[in-house]
Every structure is written in structure tokens, then in C-alpha cells.
Enzyme design. Sequence first.
Site, PDB file in Angstrom:
ATOM      1  N   GLY A 276     -55.953  43.610  47.791  1.00 56.63           N
ATOM      2  CA  GLY A 276     -55.476  44.974  48.625  1.00 56.63           C
ATOM      3  C   GLY A 276     -54.985  45.698  47.915  1.00 56.63           C
ATOM      4  O   GLY A 276     -55.039  47.439  48.151  1.00 56.63           O
TER       5      GLY A 276
ATOM      6  N   SER B 295     -59.646  42.824  45.900  1.00 57.61           N
ATOM      7  CA  SER B 295     -60.231  43.800  45.803  1.00 57.61           C
ATOM      8  C   SER B 295     -61.184  44.230  44.401  1.00 57.61           C
ATOM      9  O   SER B 295     -62.118  44.770  43.818  1.00 57.61           O
ATOM     10  CB  SER B 295     -59.300  44.200  44.189  1.00 57.61           C
ATOM     11  OG  SER B 295     -58.050  44.770  44.976  1.00 57.61           O
TER      12      SER B 295
ATOM     13  N   GLU C  63     -52.183  35.560  53.291  1.00 57.38           N
ATOM     14  CA  GLU C  63     -52.075  36.195  54.007  1.00 57.38           C
ATOM     15  C   GLU C  63     -51.323  35.815  55.754  1.00 57.38           C
ATOM     16  O   GLU C  63     -50.546  36.180  55.765  1.00 57.38           O
ATOM     17  CB  GLU C  63     -52.899  37.441  55.102  1.00 57.38           C
ATOM     18  CG  GLU C  63     -52.802  38.417  54.131  1.00 57.38           C
ATOM     19  CD  GLU C  63     -53.974  39.261  54.354  1.00 57.38           C
ATOM     20  OE1 GLU C  63     -54.751  39.426  55.448  1.00 57.38           O
ATOM     21  OE2 GLU C  63     -54.302  40.122  52.850  1.00 57.38           O
TER      22      GLU C  63
ATOM     23  N   LYS D 246     -60.124  41.073  58.405  1.00 48.39           N
ATOM     24  CA  LYS D 246     -58.655  40.969  58.675  1.00 48.39           C
ATOM     25  C   LYS D 246     -58.179  41.716  60.215  1.00 48.39           C
ATOM     26  O   LYS D 246     -59.329  41.662  60.932  1.00 48.39           O
ATOM     27  CB  LYS D 246     -58.135  41.238  57.795  1.00 48.39           C
ATOM     28  CG  LYS D 246     -58.171  41.668  56.580  1.00 48.39           C
ATOM     29  CD  LYS D 246     -57.585  41.493  55.175  1.00 48.39           C
ATOM     30  CE  LYS D 246     -57.184  41.160  53.871  1.00 48.39           C
ATOM     31  NZ  LYS D 246     -56.850  41.232  52.867  1.00 48.39           N
TER      32      LYS D 246
ATOM     33  N   GLU E 191     -58.041  33.246  45.237  1.00 47.50           N
ATOM     34  CA  GLU E 191     -58.356  34.588  45.484  1.00 47.50           C
ATOM     35  C   GLU E 191     -56.409  35.313  45.158  1.00 47.50           C
ATOM     36  O   GLU E 191     -55.162  34.715  46.028  1.00 47.50           O
ATOM     37  CB  GLU E 191     -57.918  34.540  47.290  1.00 47.50           C
ATOM     38  CG  GLU E 191     -59.206  35.212  48.256  1.00 47.50           C
ATOM     39  CD  GLU E 191     -59.140  36.505  49.050  1.00 47.50           C
ATOM     40  OE1 GLU E 191     -60.138  36.509  49.559  1.00 47.50           O
ATOM     41  OE2 GLU E 191     -59.122  35.542  50.568  1.00 47.50           O
TER      42      GLU E 191
ATOM     43  N   HIS F  75     -55.805  31.513  54.019  1.00 43.70           N
ATOM     44  CA  HIS F  75     -55.950  32.916  53.349  1.00 43.70           C
ATOM     45  C   HIS F  75     -54.571  33.081  53.364  1.00 43.70           C
ATOM     46  O   HIS F  75     -52.950  33.098  53.468  1.00 43.70           O
ATOM     47  CB  HIS F  75     -56.046  34.136  54.698  1.00 43.70           C
ATOM     48  CG  HIS F  75     -56.195  35.391  53.862  1.00 43.70           C
ATOM     49  ND1 HIS F  75     -55.162  36.299  53.641  1.00 43.70           N
ATOM     50  CD2 HIS F  75     -57.408  36.023  53.091  1.00 43.70           C
ATOM     51  CE1 HIS F  75     -55.952  37.097  53.398  1.00 43.70           C
ATOM     52  NE2 HIS F  75     -56.240  36.968  52.940  1.00 43.70           N
TER      53      HIS F  75
ATOM     54  N   ASN G  58     -63.962  39.397  55.193  1.00 44.25           N
ATOM     55  CA  ASN G  58     -63.498  39.218  55.968  1.00 44.25           C
ATOM     56  C   ASN G  58     -62.452  40.567  56.503  1.00 44.25           C
ATOM     57  O   ASN G  58     -61.520  41.336  55.572  1.00 44.25           O
ATOM     58  CB  ASN G  58     -62.208  38.432  55.312  1.00 44.25           C
ATOM     59  CG  ASN G  58     -60.633  38.507  55.693  1.00 44.25           C
ATOM     60  OD1 ASN G  58     -60.601  38.921  57.359  1.00 44.25           O
ATOM     61  ND2 ASN G  58     -59.319  37.454  55.228  1.00 44.25           N
TER      62      ASN G  58
HETATM   63  P1  PGA Z   1     -59.585  42.849  49.490  1.00 42.77           P
HETATM   64  O1  PGA Z   1     -58.658  41.478  50.232  1.00 42.77           O
HETATM   65  O2  PGA Z   1     -60.979  42.798  48.951  1.00 42.77           O
HETATM   66  O3  PGA Z   1     -59.225  43.898  50.984  1.00 42.77           O
HETATM   67  O4  PGA Z   1     -58.634  42.340  48.152  1.00 42.77           O
HETATM   68  C1  PGA Z   1     -59.497  39.918  50.142  1.00 42.77           C
HETATM   69  C2  PGA Z   1     -59.018  39.226  50.911  1.00 42.77           C
HETATM   70  O5  PGA Z   1     -58.049  38.978  50.866  1.00 42.77           O
HETATM   71  O6  PGA Z   1     -59.885  37.844  51.045  1.00 42.77           O
END
Ligand code: PGA
Length: 249
Positions: free
Chosen positions: A169, A209, A95, A11, A163, A93, A9
Amino acid sequence: MRVKLAAGNWKMNGLSADLAEIDALAAAHPDPRSEVLICPPATLVAAMAARTDGTAIAVGGQSCHPAASGAHTGDVSAAMLADAGATYVIVGHSERRADHGESDDDVRAQARAALEAGLKVIVCVGETEAQRDASNTLDIISGQLAGSVPDLVTGESLVIAYEPVWAIGTGRTPTTDQIGEVHDFIRARLEARFGTGVGRSVRILYGGSVKPGNATEIFAVSNVDGALVGGASLKASDFGGIIAALDAA
Ligand code: PGA
């Protein structure tokens, strides 16, 4: 047997020049055992789909509007993503849920639109740190699954991504026991709702992560069928390490 899935992803990252990472990834992993998917920003979907034609890399969107078309300035429909060459889309997601106030109802409508457009859908669920601290993780996951996953799914068209919001992140991950507890719970919920045939075929990804250094231990956990990877999907060398770990799992 479920085909493992390594999903990246990107983003809101990536310009045309970054498509070179995809060339490097395709060259390093010409014939992976796992399915490999990259979800770039919408602006790069068509170019990435053209560039990955003939490789093992599939391309997906990061979100879609529930309507097929219409007066929705700034939005992208599932049919548009499919038309641009996407075969998957991420919905729900954390976010999107946080930045755009998307509810379980919104996510379910997006997922339904994606399936109607012929896309496979990755539905994201996950608890906040406060919810985990209050021992509410499984209740939250249960509610998100019930609310966000539409009825008309198949074992192939639906992917769930677990997640934990606090792991995205941050460099922090749950313990493997905590991941296993949630993945086993999701599997049981899917089997209870859709029957064992469909419920056992749905891939359940872990996200938050994931890095080459922790991928092997995460992929050894029961009912972990791959990963949804943010930061470590941006560089071919990092994501390639995760693909290698999944192929070896
Ligand atoms: P990350 O994000 O691997 O940077 O923690 C995962 C995600 O949001 O899908």
C-alpha cells in the site's frame, strides 16, 4: 509447469454494488491462461461465488479461524468459507499479524484448518523495513516459513505470498534483484523441507504495490509465479492489466 496465479485481496473494501467490477473483469478475461482469484471481505464471498459461477474467476477468503466451529464471536471458519463457495483462503497477511497479533503458530493452525476444509491456502510472509535495513530479510522469511506453513501440504494446495511489509500500500517495491533473491530463497526452503516434487510445484506470489505499470518487470523475475494484489485489484481495469501482464509472462 506451475499455473500462474493472479490473486486479488480486497481487504476491508467492497459492498454489493462493487460486484459489478467482477462482471467487468470476467467479461474482459473470459479465458485467461493464468488462474484468477479474488478474495473479497467475508460478507461478499457467497454472492461473488454465485456471480462468478461459469467464469474463470475463483473466490477466496482473507483469513479463517483455526477451529471448525464454536464460541468465537466474529470469526469465520474455513468450512464456512468453503460452504460459501470459496476455494482459497489467505492466511498470515501482515495486516492480520499486526492488527490481530497473529503469530506463526496461529497462522499455521489456520492454514491446517483451511487444508482440512479442502481449501487451498495462501500463506503470507514478509519482512518489515527495519528488518530489511538490518539485513535480516532472509532470516525472517526462513522463520516465518518454518513456523507458518503446516506439514501436510501438496504442491497444489499451498501458495506462498512474499509481501514485504514496507511495500504494501505504499507504492514502493523492492528491486527485481531483491524480489528474485527472496523468491529463489523461498523455493530452496520449500524444496529442502518438502522435497523437489512438492517444492517445485508450490506457487510463489509477489505482493506489495503491484500495478499494471510494474507487473511485467516483476513477472519476469525468477520464481515469481504471480501476484497478490491489494489496491489494484479493486478495479477491473487495473486488475485486468495485471492479468494480461501475467498471461504474457
Ligand atoms: P497492495 O497490497 O497491492 O495494495 O500493496 C498487497 C497486499 O497487501 O496483499
